[in-house]
Every structure is written in structure tokens, then in C-alpha cells.
Design an enzyme around this catalytic site. Structure first.
Site, mmCIF file in Angstrom:
data_model
loop_
_atom_site.group_PDB
_atom_site.id
_atom_site.type_symbol
_atom_site.label_atom_id
_atom_site.label_comp_id
_atom_site.label_asym_id
_atom_site.label_seq_id
_atom_site.Cartn_x
_atom_site.Cartn_y
_atom_site.Cartn_z
ATOM 1 N N ASN A 162 7.544 -2.280 -10.755
ATOM 2 C CA ASN A 162 7.801 -3.575 -10.109
ATOM 3 C C ASN A 162 6.665 -4.576 -10.357
ATOM 4 O O ASN A 162 6.528 -5.548 -9.629
ATOM 5 C CB ASN A 162 8.075 -3.393 -8.601
ATOM 6 C CG ASN A 162 6.978 -2.619 -7.896
ATOM 7 O OD1 ASN A 162 5.914 -2.386 -8.460
ATOM 8 N ND2 ASN A 162 7.229 -2.232 -6.658
ATOM 9 N N ARG A 170 -2.762 -6.007 -1.572
ATOM 10 C CA ARG A 170 -2.792 -5.222 -0.346
ATOM 11 C C ARG A 170 -3.487 -6.040 0.748
ATOM 12 O O ARG A 170 -4.531 -6.675 0.512
ATOM 13 C CB ARG A 170 -3.549 -3.900 -0.523
ATOM 14 C CG ARG A 170 -2.766 -2.833 -1.266
ATOM 15 C CD ARG A 170 -1.502 -2.386 -0.518
ATOM 16 N NE ARG A 170 -0.718 -1.404 -1.253
ATOM 17 C CZ ARG A 170 0.346 -1.664 -2.016
ATOM 18 N NH1 ARG A 170 0.770 -2.912 -2.170
ATOM 19 N NH2 ARG A 170 1.014 -0.702 -2.613
ATOM 20 N N GLN A 195 1.300 -1.643 7.988
ATOM 21 C CA GLN A 195 2.711 -2.010 7.808
ATOM 22 C C GLN A 195 3.592 -0.978 8.479
ATOM 23 O O GLN A 195 3.368 0.209 8.242
ATOM 24 C CB GLN A 195 3.040 -2.119 6.312
ATOM 25 C CG GLN A 195 2.392 -3.327 5.680
ATOM 26 C CD GLN A 195 2.792 -3.596 4.239
ATOM 27 O OE1 GLN A 195 2.305 -4.529 3.643
ATOM 28 N NE2 GLN A 195 3.671 -2.794 3.679
ATOM 29 N N HIS A 211 6.912 -7.157 3.247
ATOM 30 C CA HIS A 211 6.527 -6.630 1.929
ATOM 31 C C HIS A 211 7.765 -6.494 1.034
ATOM 32 O O HIS A 211 8.380 -5.436 0.954
ATOM 33 C CB HIS A 211 5.848 -5.271 2.136
ATOM 34 C CG HIS A 211 5.094 -4.785 0.948
ATOM 35 N ND1 HIS A 211 4.145 -3.815 1.023
ATOM 36 C CD2 HIS A 211 5.157 -5.118 -0.350
ATOM 37 C CE1 HIS A 211 3.642 -3.577 -0.177
ATOM 38 N NE2 HIS A 211 4.254 -4.364 -1.033
HETATM 39 P P1 NDP Z 1 -2.655 -2.099 -12.740
HETATM 40 O O1 NDP Z 1 -3.217 -0.742 -12.572
HETATM 41 O O2 NDP Z 1 -1.966 -2.459 -14.002
HETATM 42 O O3 NDP Z 1 -3.760 -3.199 -12.522
HETATM 43 C C1 NDP Z 1 -4.760 -3.112 -11.595
HETATM 44 C C2 NDP Z 1 -5.948 -3.852 -12.150
HETATM 45 O O4 NDP Z 1 -6.911 -3.999 -11.117
HETATM 46 C C3 NDP Z 1 -6.618 -3.110 -13.302
HETATM 47 O O5 NDP Z 1 -6.763 -4.002 -14.387
HETATM 48 C C4 NDP Z 1 -7.966 -2.727 -12.705
HETATM 49 O O6 NDP Z 1 -8.999 -2.786 -13.597
HETATM 50 C C5 NDP Z 1 -8.179 -3.849 -11.725
HETATM 51 N N1 NDP Z 1 -9.214 -3.561 -10.741
HETATM 52 C C6 NDP Z 1 -9.397 -2.434 -10.019
HETATM 53 N N2 NDP Z 1 -10.457 -2.573 -9.225
HETATM 54 C C7 NDP Z 1 -10.976 -3.803 -9.462
HETATM 55 C C8 NDP Z 1 -12.090 -4.503 -8.960
HETATM 56 N N3 NDP Z 1 -12.880 -3.942 -8.052
HETATM 57 N N4 NDP Z 1 -12.318 -5.748 -9.412
HETATM 58 C C9 NDP Z 1 -11.516 -6.313 -10.354
HETATM 59 N N5 NDP Z 1 -10.444 -5.680 -10.879
HETATM 60 C C10 NDP Z 1 -10.175 -4.445 -10.427
HETATM 61 O O7 NDP Z 1 -1.668 -2.303 -11.500
HETATM 62 P P2 NDP Z 1 -0.608 -3.460 -11.223
HETATM 63 O O8 NDP Z 1 -1.100 -4.729 -11.794
HETATM 64 O O9 NDP Z 1 0.755 -2.999 -11.578
HETATM 65 O O10 NDP Z 1 -0.689 -3.485 -9.628
HETATM 66 C C11 NDP Z 1 -1.873 -3.891 -8.969
HETATM 67 C C12 NDP Z 1 -1.738 -3.674 -7.480
HETATM 68 O O11 NDP Z 1 -0.750 -4.557 -6.954
HETATM 69 C C13 NDP Z 1 -1.249 -2.279 -7.065
HETATM 70 O O12 NDP Z 1 -2.298 -1.347 -7.031
HETATM 71 C C14 NDP Z 1 -0.692 -2.553 -5.714
HETATM 72 O O13 NDP Z 1 -1.698 -2.461 -4.726
HETATM 73 C C15 NDP Z 1 -0.204 -3.985 -5.805
HETATM 74 N N6 NDP Z 1 1.260 -4.042 -5.876
HETATM 75 C C16 NDP Z 1 1.943 -4.713 -4.918
HETATM 76 C C17 NDP Z 1 3.306 -4.726 -4.907
HETATM 77 C C18 NDP Z 1 4.088 -5.492 -3.881
HETATM 78 O O14 NDP Z 1 5.272 -5.232 -3.705
HETATM 79 N N7 NDP Z 1 3.494 -6.436 -3.193
HETATM 80 C C19 NDP Z 1 4.087 -3.979 -5.912
HETATM 81 C C20 NDP Z 1 3.265 -3.434 -6.973
HETATM 82 C C21 NDP Z 1 1.913 -3.420 -6.903
HETATM 83 P P3 NDP Z 1 -9.286 -1.684 -14.687
HETATM 84 O O15 NDP Z 1 -8.093 -0.820 -14.801
HETATM 85 O O16 NDP Z 1 -9.531 -2.561 -15.868
HETATM 86 O O17 NDP Z 1 -10.454 -0.945 -14.187
#
Ligand code: NDP
Length: 399
Positions: free
Chosen positions: A147, A285, A314, A333
Site C-alpha cells: 500500500n 506513524r 489506535q 487510519h
Molecule cells: P520503506 O521501507 O520503503 O521506506 C522507509 C524509509 O524510511 C527507508 O528509506 C528508510 O531508510 C527510511 N528511514 C528509516 N529510519 C529513518 C530515519 N531515522 N531517518 C530518515 N529516514 C529513515 O517503507 P515505506 O515507504 O513503504 O513505508 C514507510 C512507513 O510508512 C512504514 O514503515 C509505515 O510506518 C508507514 N505506512 C503507513 C501506512 C498508512 O496506511 N498510513 C501504510 C504503509 C506504510 P533506509 O532504508 O534508507 O535506511
């Protein structure tokens, strides 16, 4: 025979839908980076149906019962007297969606002596005490990418909704008014603004791509830098830290997972460092933001608007201040729970279960914790720790 405990949100108030606004949904077989959409051996549901609520059962009953397993589905997830806690004691597998998270705290993991697999039907496994899962040999898996685009679309909607003052303007017409001055005294164009994302993973990068045609300045910060060609293609400005990026932005969108590094990242100090009148969008989150600092930022005008669909805990208690703070564009959400997304995460959940029962490896990109350590996507995007503290407050919603 295994016992699968599946926690889903309640059916619609008028009952499970007898029909839907559309007869079909587009078939997505590949994601933008080439990853394959879920590939279960079969599915027992019609794509586009409501699957994430109790009667939808993620389309799993026929498959699981046909293989001789027990499936328990409930929405009653909070408090020690909940159905979830009652069944957790002998469950082998727990399934839960981030929209209606069954918090797997250290105390609950302690009670779940048979638990081997915790599946997030969606993305974001912060509702599981990951440290506890590592210590107890529990595999944590989620349906990576299912998603991400759904959320990116929601983020763009929320940015435009806030900047263009959509929700209050809509309210004026439903109230029978025509108060143009009231509506436009908070309305701007997005064109020319500086927009930054905290994290440019699957969602963050999709947001950047979708915003590029709006002729905005695009910024990002992440632990890993994007490839040079992508930076050049989208004309991105990279910042080493969120602290360095946010003072440059008119709009900030948060797209990082919740883990110890990001918990309460947006506090009074971070908000004070932003330009007066910044818009903040958080669909990642709720706990990445300090709840009361957001309210103070909106009340003082330091933030011009805050929108998102993620809360902590939640469901949010009735008196959660984000329900009533000024200039908010909150939803429950829902961003990653569209009917389109449900089709993918239900299929992905089935794929993970098929692998688990057939003792085949779960796709690396679906893994968060495995073999007592962060694994797959978990090893890339998370840090060790527990972000579930305080989740007991979710029981307040029922009271
Ligand atoms: P990804 O794993 O593709 O992306 C997460 C990114 O966050 C990665 O690039 C990671 O960096 C980066 N990251 C982690 N920690 C840090 C930090 N401290 N500072 C900067 N960047 C950081 O996941 P998605 O993009 O698919 O999803 C991200 C988040 O969105 C999920 O974990 C979830 O919490 C939320 N989400 C919410 C939804 C909703 O319905 N509202 C649905 C889906 C997701 P790197 O890997 O380069 O270390």
C-alpha cells in the site's frame, strides 16, 4: 494443525457491503522498482471486496480451514479481557493490520508461548515489540509495498487539502454558505513552495515523483542517499538530517517507519526550527510526532496545518486532542486501507502463510524480524527496540 488469530477492524456500521461503487479494480502485478506484487498460489476472494473487516476475514477462511487449521477472527483487541488476549495464549500465528493494530507488547509476547509468526497485513510492524520478537524467536513479516502507492496518493491529497484549505471551504457549502473571503484567507497555491520528505523509501520517493509536476522545490532526508540519476531526474536537494531539512521547507511530509530513532522526532524544538506557517503531513506513524507539541504548534500558528491518518494509540481515545485541534485534516487510519490496497495485502498475507506452512522461505523483502534479529526490510529500515509502550491506552476507546 495451527491456530491463526486474526485481528481485523469492525464491519461498516450499516453491515457488510452487499455491493460496491465500482465493479473492478486495476490489476497491479509489478511495483515501480520491479518487485512483484503478491504471488499466492490462489486467492478465495474477489479483488475489490472489503477484506480488512471482520466479515471479510482477509479471504483466508476457506484456505486455512481447508488445510485443517483453526482461524479465529476478532476485532476485540485491547485490554486484558479482550478476545485477542484470550486466544493469544495458544495461537501459532497472529495477523493484524496497522489500521487496527493488535499491539504485541512484551507482556503479551510473554503469554503467547506458541507464537511463531506475527504477520502485518499492511506495512509497518511497530505495533510489535520487535526486541521481544527477536528474543522469543518470533518471525515478523509484512506485505512490503502493498500500500505504499496508496499512501503516497493520500499524502498528495492531504498536502493539497491543507495548502488549498479544502476541508473548511467544503464545510462552508455544506453549511449553506458562500463565504469566499473566509475560505480564501487561509488558501495558497502549492506552486513554488519547498516540499521535503523525511525518508525517501517506497512511499517518500513516490510522493516526490507525484509532486514533481507541481513545480515545487523537492527536498529529502534519509539514512541512505537515492541514486544520483533519481536526484537529477527530480531535481532533489538532499539533506543529511531532518533537522537540516525542515527549516528550508514550506511543507514537510513524514514517510519513515516508527522505531527508536524516529519516535517523537517532531517535538517542540523541531517544530520551532521550521518556518512559521509550515504544513506538516504525517501518514507514517502518530508517535513520530509529540502529540501535544503538534497541538501547541497549530495553536501558536507555527504550523499552518497538520494532516495525517496515523495516531497513537489506535483507535485514538475519544478525547485525543488531534480530533479537535485547529487547522487539522485528520482521517482515521485509512490511507493504506483502500479496497485496492486490501486486495494486495490480503493476497500477500496468504502468500506469507503458504510459505510458513510449506516451510519455504518468506520473501526477504517481507521480513522484519527472523532468526532472532532484524532481517530483510527490517534490517534496512528499522533499528532494534520497542515502540509499543503506552499502547494500553487504546482500551480507552471502548470506554
Ligand atoms: P520503506 O521501507 O520503503 O521506506 C522507509 C524509509 O524510511 C527507508 O528509506 C528508510 O531508510 C527510511 N528511514 C528509516 N529510519 C529513518 C530515519 N531515522 N531517518 C530518515 N529516514 C529513515 O517503507 P515505506 O515507504 O513503504 O513505508 C514507510 C512507513 O510508512 C512504514 O514503515 C509505515 O510506518 C508507514 N505506512 C503507513 C501506512 C498508512 O496506511 N498510513 C501504510 C504503509 C506504510 P533506509 O532504508 O534508507 O535506511
Amino acid at each position: 494443525m495451527a491456530k491463526i488469530l486474526c485481528v481485523l477492524f469492525d464491519d461498516p456500521v450499516p453491515g457488510y457491503p452487499p455491493e460496491y461503487p465500482r465493479d473492478e479494480i486495476p490489476t497491479i502485478s509489478d511495483y515501480p522498482d520491479g518487485q512483484k506484487a503478491p504471488t499466492p498460489n490462489a486467492i478465495d476472494f474477489t479483488p475489490g471486496q472489503l477484506l480488512g473487516s471482520v466479515s471479510g476475514e482477509l479471504g483466508l477462511r476457506k484456505f486455512l480451514e481447508g488445510a485443517g487449521h483453526e482461524l479465529v477472527v476478532t476485532s476485540d483487541k485491547d485490554g486484558t479481557d479482550s478476545e485477542f488476549e484470550k486466544h493469544l495464549v495458544d495461537a501459532d500465528v497472529v495477523i493484524s493490520q496497522p489500521f487496527w493494530p493488535a499491539y504485541l507488547t512484551a507482556e503479551r509476547i510473554e503469554k503467547a508461548k506458541n507464537l511463531k509468526l506475527a504477520i502485518t497485513a499492511g506495512i509497518g510492524s511497530d505495533h510489535v515489540d520487535l526486541e521481544g520478537a527477536m528474543k522469543n524467536g518470533i518471525t515478523v513479516a509484512e506485505v512490503t509495498y502493498c500500500n505504499s502507492i496508496s499512501v503516497a496518493e493520500h499524502v498528495v491529497m492531504m498536502i493539497l487539502g491543507l495548502v488549498r484549505n479544502y476541508i473548511p471551504s467544503h464545510q462552508i457549502v455544506t453549511d449553506g454558505g458562500w463565504n469566499i473571503a473566509d475560505a480564501v484567507s487561509r488558501e495558497y497555491d502549492l506552486e513554488g513552495m519547498q516540499v521535503g520528505t523525511v525518508a525517501a523509501g517506497r512511499i517518500g520517493l513516490a510522493v516526490l515523483r507525484r509532486l514533481a509536476p507541481f513545480d515545487v522545490g523537492l527536498h529529502y532526508t534519509d539514512r541512505h542517499r537515492l541514486p544520483k540519476e533519481v536526484e537529477e531526474e527530480l531535481n532533489l536537494t538532499f539533506h543529511e538530517t531532518p533537522q537540516e531539512m525542515v527549516p528550508q521547507c514550506d511543507v514537510v511530509t513524514i514517510n519513515a517507519p516508527l522505531h527508536p530513532e524516529t519516535e517523537h522526532l517532531f517535538d517542540d524544538e523541531m517544530i520551532a526550527s521550521m518556518k512559521r506557517g509550515t504544513y506538516l503531513i504525517n501518514t507514517a506513524r502518530g508517535k513520530i510526532c509529540d502529540r501535544d507539541a503538534i497541538v501547541r504548534g497549530l495553536e501558536s500558528g507555527q504550523l499552518a496545518g497538520y494532516a495525517g491518518d496515523v495516531w497513537f494509540p489506535q483507535p485514538a481515545p475519544q478525547d485525543h486532542p488531534w480530533r479537535t485541534m485547529p487547522h487539522e485534516g485528520m482521517t482515521p487510519h485509512t490511507s493504506g486501507a483502500s479496497l485496492s490496497a486490501q486486495t494486495r495485502y490480503a493476497a500477500g498475507t496468504r502468500e506469507i502463510l503458504e510459505c510458513f506452512f510449506d516451510e519455504k522461505p518468506i520473501r526477504d523483502e517481507y521480513l522484519i524480524v527472523d532468526g532472532g534479529e532484524l532481517a530483510g526490510t527490517g534490517a534496512h529500515s528499522y533499528s532494534e527496540g520497542d515502540a509499543t509502550k503506552g499502547s494500553e491506552e487504546a482500551a480507552e476507546f471502548k470506554r
